[in-house]
Structures are given as structure tokens and as C-alpha cells.
Design an enzyme around this catalytic site. Structure first.
Site, PDB file in Angstrom:
ATOM      1  CG  ASP A  32      -2.401   0.939   1.080  1.00  0.00           C
ATOM      2  OD1 ASP A  32      -2.922  -0.076   0.625  1.00  0.00           O
ATOM      3  OD2 ASP A  32      -1.944   1.717   0.868  1.00  0.00           O
ATOM      4  NE  ARG A  88     -19.054  -1.859 -10.397  1.00  0.00           N
ATOM      5  CZ  ARG A  88     -20.101  -1.782 -10.331  1.00  0.00           C
ATOM      6  NH1 ARG A  88     -20.725  -1.726 -11.431  1.00  0.00           N
ATOM      7  NH2 ARG A  88     -20.860  -2.990  -9.908  1.00  0.00           N
ATOM      8  CG  ASN A  95      -9.454   4.394  -8.929  1.00  0.00           C
ATOM      9  OD1 ASN A  95      -9.084   5.012  -8.806  1.00  0.00           O
ATOM     10  ND2 ASN A  95     -10.877   3.451  -8.895  1.00  0.00           N
ATOM     11  NE  ARG A 151     -22.173  -8.457  -5.596  1.00  0.00           N
ATOM     12  CZ  ARG A 151     -21.578  -7.132  -5.490  1.00  0.00           C
ATOM     13  NH1 ARG A 151     -20.985  -6.444  -6.570  1.00  0.00           N
ATOM     14  NH2 ARG A 151     -20.766  -6.586  -4.469  1.00  0.00           N
ATOM     15  CG  HIS A 175     -17.117  -5.194 -12.835  1.00  0.00           C
ATOM     16  ND1 HIS A 175     -18.512  -5.777 -11.959  1.00  0.00           N
ATOM     17  CD2 HIS A 175     -16.770  -4.359 -11.559  1.00  0.00           C
ATOM     18  CE1 HIS A 175     -18.129  -5.757 -10.953  1.00  0.00           C
ATOM     19  NE2 HIS A 175     -16.813  -4.344 -10.579  1.00  0.00           N
TER      20      HIS A 175
HETATM   21  P1  NAI Z   1      -9.883   0.875  -0.236  1.00  0.00           P
HETATM   22  O1  NAI Z   1     -10.213   2.624  -0.463  1.00  0.00           O
HETATM   23  O2  NAI Z   1     -10.290   1.075   1.090  1.00  0.00           O
HETATM   24  O3  NAI Z   1      -8.105   0.717  -0.907  1.00  0.00           O
HETATM   25  C1  NAI Z   1      -7.828   1.057  -1.488  1.00  0.00           C
HETATM   26  C2  NAI Z   1      -6.170   1.346  -0.681  1.00  0.00           C
HETATM   27  O4  NAI Z   1      -5.575   1.143  -2.397  1.00  0.00           O
HETATM   28  C3  NAI Z   1      -5.826   2.229  -0.140  1.00  0.00           C
HETATM   29  O5  NAI Z   1      -5.439   1.614   0.951  1.00  0.00           O
HETATM   30  C4  NAI Z   1      -5.033   2.795  -0.625  1.00  0.00           C
HETATM   31  O6  NAI Z   1      -4.137   3.428  -0.095  1.00  0.00           O
HETATM   32  C5  NAI Z   1      -4.420   2.197  -1.504  1.00  0.00           C
HETATM   33  N1  NAI Z   1      -3.872   2.784  -2.735  1.00  0.00           N
HETATM   34  C6  NAI Z   1      -3.944   4.130  -3.599  1.00  0.00           C
HETATM   35  N2  NAI Z   1      -2.719   4.376  -4.454  1.00  0.00           N
HETATM   36  C7  NAI Z   1      -2.181   3.277  -4.662  1.00  0.00           C
HETATM   37  C8  NAI Z   1      -0.332   3.221  -4.399  1.00  0.00           C
HETATM   38  N3  NAI Z   1      -0.051   4.016  -5.611  1.00  0.00           N
HETATM   39  N4  NAI Z   1      -0.134   2.124  -4.288  1.00  0.00           N
HETATM   40  C9  NAI Z   1      -0.639   0.977  -3.848  1.00  0.00           C
HETATM   41  N5  NAI Z   1      -1.546   1.665  -3.527  1.00  0.00           N
HETATM   42  C10 NAI Z   1      -2.610   2.518  -2.966  1.00  0.00           C
HETATM   43  O7  NAI Z   1     -10.910   0.495  -2.358  1.00  0.00           O
HETATM   44  P2  NAI Z   1     -11.421  -0.468  -2.231  1.00  0.00           P
HETATM   45  O8  NAI Z   1     -13.230  -0.560  -1.356  1.00  0.00           O
HETATM   46  O9  NAI Z   1     -10.192  -1.715  -1.050  1.00  0.00           O
HETATM   47  O10 NAI Z   1     -11.829  -1.111  -3.414  1.00  0.00           O
HETATM   48  C11 NAI Z   1     -10.437  -0.642  -4.419  1.00  0.00           C
HETATM   49  C12 NAI Z   1     -10.780  -1.074  -6.097  1.00  0.00           C
HETATM   50  O11 NAI Z   1     -11.431  -2.173  -6.429  1.00  0.00           O
HETATM   51  C13 NAI Z   1     -12.063   0.810  -6.079  1.00  0.00           C
HETATM   52  O12 NAI Z   1     -11.905   0.848  -7.330  1.00  0.00           O
HETATM   53  C14 NAI Z   1     -12.883  -0.683  -6.384  1.00  0.00           C
HETATM   54  O13 NAI Z   1     -13.997   0.124  -6.797  1.00  0.00           O
HETATM   55  C15 NAI Z   1     -12.476  -1.474  -6.781  1.00  0.00           C
HETATM   56  N6  NAI Z   1     -13.719  -2.333  -6.907  1.00  0.00           N
HETATM   57  C16 NAI Z   1     -13.815  -3.604  -7.716  1.00  0.00           C
HETATM   58  C17 NAI Z   1     -14.913  -4.642  -7.809  1.00  0.00           C
HETATM   59  C18 NAI Z   1     -15.064  -5.210  -8.511  1.00  0.00           C
HETATM   60  O14 NAI Z   1     -15.450  -6.327  -8.706  1.00  0.00           O
HETATM   61  N7  NAI Z   1     -13.822  -5.386  -9.921  1.00  0.00           N
HETATM   62  C19 NAI Z   1     -15.235  -5.024  -6.370  1.00  0.00           C
HETATM   63  C20 NAI Z   1     -15.405  -3.769  -5.223  1.00  0.00           C
HETATM   64  C21 NAI Z   1     -15.003  -2.893  -5.600  1.00  0.00           C
END
Ligand code: NAI
Length: 308
Positions: A32, A88, A95, A151, A175
């Protein structure tokens, strides 16, 4: 075998936990950007090891990618999640920069890695990884369909009032709330088409609730979900590390399959030790083909906002 999970937030930590609990990986490295965060999550998770009887070693690092060297699989969950009311697609600006930088760091230290892209808008982020990583397309997998299908099964079992293990179903295409395509015509209960049990109205209910599955949770939680996303990633990682060759819908670079090229979209594929072993061609109805093409057009538009 070693697995790296970038982003130790909600989804990253959940996925590390499920991987460790299933005991099939030798090591999970959490990365992280937030100082000490990955180290803290790793320590907390390791303190579950004796309680939950797993031997997977979990370590954390604040951005030191040398610790990820030699990873068989890397999962990218870094980035921001959506807030209630957001799509999204609205996450793309921030991102895309994060995913591009993280991918370069991962490939530098693990040139043979298989990357699983989770960050949203996922189909576009997977496309970005294809365009910037230099990895063969078999080694880039977008995670969306595994979660959306779970889901879908949840909603099918709810409508059928039966155990989830009785139902089967798959979600393909994008998605996104509008581009998701739950294949209700192929959904079954104990092998029997669900149309035998559910009225058209109920089938439509299942499809619509599946499509807004993520948004429903975002509204309830104030941020996006993490348990099912983490579990879905762990199923993909296990299929690769244990060479299970499971058929899982994933967002993959298409080259003519399903009538599309130069785009990542959700399609069923056999996932094994080499990553994507085969894209499976399932027959879609004319209405499904049309919805698939509409979803592709929408994803292409979002891809157009990418700067390489
Ligand atoms: P979160 O905010 O809890 O965690 C994201 C983490 O990434 C944070 O700890 C942050 O410090 C870290 N981060 C940010 N920039 C970084 C970098 N350059 N290097 C390393 N770490 C970095 O968010 P969450 O809930 O875990 O979601 C993460 C992503 O996954 C989001 O974009 C969300 O929309 C996506 N997501 C996708 C799903 C899917 O089915 N594809 C399902 C659920 C979430």
C-alpha cells in the site's frame, strides 16, 4: 507460490484473508502507499493464523516492490472506491494513474506475473494494463464476472427460495450497472432452467437486482463492498495456483471472440496455471448478442478517456 496484493484497503485485505484461509499460497505480500498500513494489515492477518489454522505467510510493505519479486500472481486493488450515487466509470481519472504506475512496478520485479485487475472501472483498467504492461494477453485478467455471477446466484436463490448450492448462473459483458449481462436464459436450479420455476416478472427482478448489486451495497455501506469481491478474487487466484482450470467469467482482451476486438469484456474462460487457458464460446440468444454489443460500445467510450 507467492501472491502480491496491491492495495491493503477493504478489498485487498479481504482477498488476502481468503487466500490465506484457504492455505494454497506460500506467501501473500500486501502493498500500500499509506505508510505502515499494509504492514499493519499483514500483522493483524498473521495473528489469525493460529486461530484459523493456516500457514500462508502474510507480509506488508509501504511501496517497496522488491518484496514482491517472483510473484506468480499479482492482484491490483489500489485506487479509490465509489461513494453512493457514483458510477464505476467516474473513478477513471485517479485510478488510471494508479493502475498504470502499479503495473509497471509489478512487472519490473515479476516479469512472469499473472495480473488480476480489480480497480474500477475494471474493464477499462484491464484494457489499460494490456496496453501498458507488455504482458501477453493470457496473463491479464479483469475480475468482475466472478463477483457478479455470485451476486446473480444470490438473487436466483432468493427468488427460488432454495439453497444457493442448487442454483447456477453466469454474468458476462461489462462490469457496470448498465452493461452487465446476467444470462437468465442459461441459469438453472439443479440443472433445470429457472424459467420452469420463475415468472418472467421474477426473472426480470433477478436480472435487475443483479445489475445494481454493487450500487445497492454502496448505498447501504457508504462505500463499495469487500467480502464478496475478496472471495471472488481468491477463487481466481486458487484456480491459477492450483491449476484447477475452472470456468470463470473474466474481463479479457478479445480478438474476434463474441464479435469484439481490442476491448476487455466479461466472457467465460478456463483459468489455470498459465492464466487464461481458453476463452469459452457459449451461444448467446439474439437479444443477448445485442446487449453484449451495447455494453461493448459503452466500454469503448470509457476506454476513449484513457491517456497512455
Ligand atoms: P480502499 O480505499 O479500501 O482501498 C484502496 C487502497 O489502495 C487504499 O488502502 C489506498 O491507500 C491504496 N492505494 C492507493 N493508491 C495506491 C498506490 N499508488 N499504490 C498502492 N496502494 C495504493 O478501496 P477498496 O474498497 O478496497 O476498493 C479498491 C478498488 O476496487 C476500487 O477501485 C473499487 O471500485 C474496486 N472494486 C472492484 C470490484 C470488482 O468487482 N472489480 C469490487 C469492489 C471494489
Amino acid at each position: 507460490m507467492k501472491v502480491t496484493v496491491v492495495g491493503a484497503g477493504a478489498v485487498g485485505a479481504s482477498c488476502a484473508e481468503y487466500i490465506a484461509m484457504k492455505n494454497f499460497a506460500s506467501e501473500v505480500v500486501l502493498v500500500d502507499i499509506k505508510e505502515g498500513f499494509a504492514e499493519g494489515k499483514a500483522m493483524d492477518l498473521m495473528q489469525c493464523a493460529s486461530l484459523n489454522a493456516f500457514d500462508t505467510k502474510i507480509t506488508g510493505t509501504t511501496g517497496d516492490y522488491s518484496k514482491t519479486a517472483g510473484s506468480k500472481v499479482a492482484v491490483i486493488t489500489s485506487g479509490i472506491p465509489r461513494k453512493p450515487g457514483m458510477t464505476r466509470e467516474e473513478l477513471i481519472g485517479i485510478n488510471a494513474g494508479i493502475v498504470k504506475e502499479v503495473t509497471a512496478n509489478l512487472v519490473k520485479h515479476s516479469p512472469d506475473v499473472i495480473i488480476i485487475v480489480v480497480s474500477n472501472p475494471m474493464d477499462t483498467m484491464a484494457y489499460l494494463v494490456h496496453k501498458t504492461s507488455g504482458l501477453p494477453k493470457e496473463r491479464i485478467i479483469g475480475m468482475g464476472g466472478a463477483l457478479d455471477s455470485a451476486r446473480f446466484k444470490y438473487r436466483l436463490a432468493e427468488a427460488l427460495e432454495c439453497p444457493i448450492s442448487d442454483v447456477d448462473g453466469m454474468v458476462v459483458a461489462a462490469h457496470s450497472d448498465t452493461g452487465m449481462l446476467p444470462l437468465i436464459t442459461k441459469a438453472t436450479r439443479n440443472g433445470v432452467p429457472v424459467s420452469e420455476f420463475l415468472s418472467e416478472e421474477k426473472q426480470n427482478y433477478v436480472v435487475e437486482e443483479t445489475k445494481v448489486g454493487g450500487a445497492t451495497l454502496t448505498k447501504l455501506l457508504g462505500t463499495s463492498a469487500w467480502y464478496a469481491p475478496g472471495a471472488a478474487v481468491s477463487v481466481l487466484v486458487q484456480s491459477i495456483l492450483c491449476d484447477q482450470k475452472k470456468m470463470i467469467p473474466c474481463s479479457l482482451m478479445l480478438d474476434g471472440e463474441y464479435g469484439q476486438s481490442d476491448i476487455c469484456l466479461g466472457v467465460p474462460a478456463i483459468i489455470g496455471k498459465n492464466g487464461v487457458e481458453k476463452i469459452v464460446d457459449i451461444s448467446l440468444t439474439d437479444a443477448e448478442k445485442e446487449k453484449f454489443a451495447t455494453a461493448a460500445a459503452a466500454v469503448r467510450e470509457v476506454n476513449g478517456d484513457l491517456k497512455f
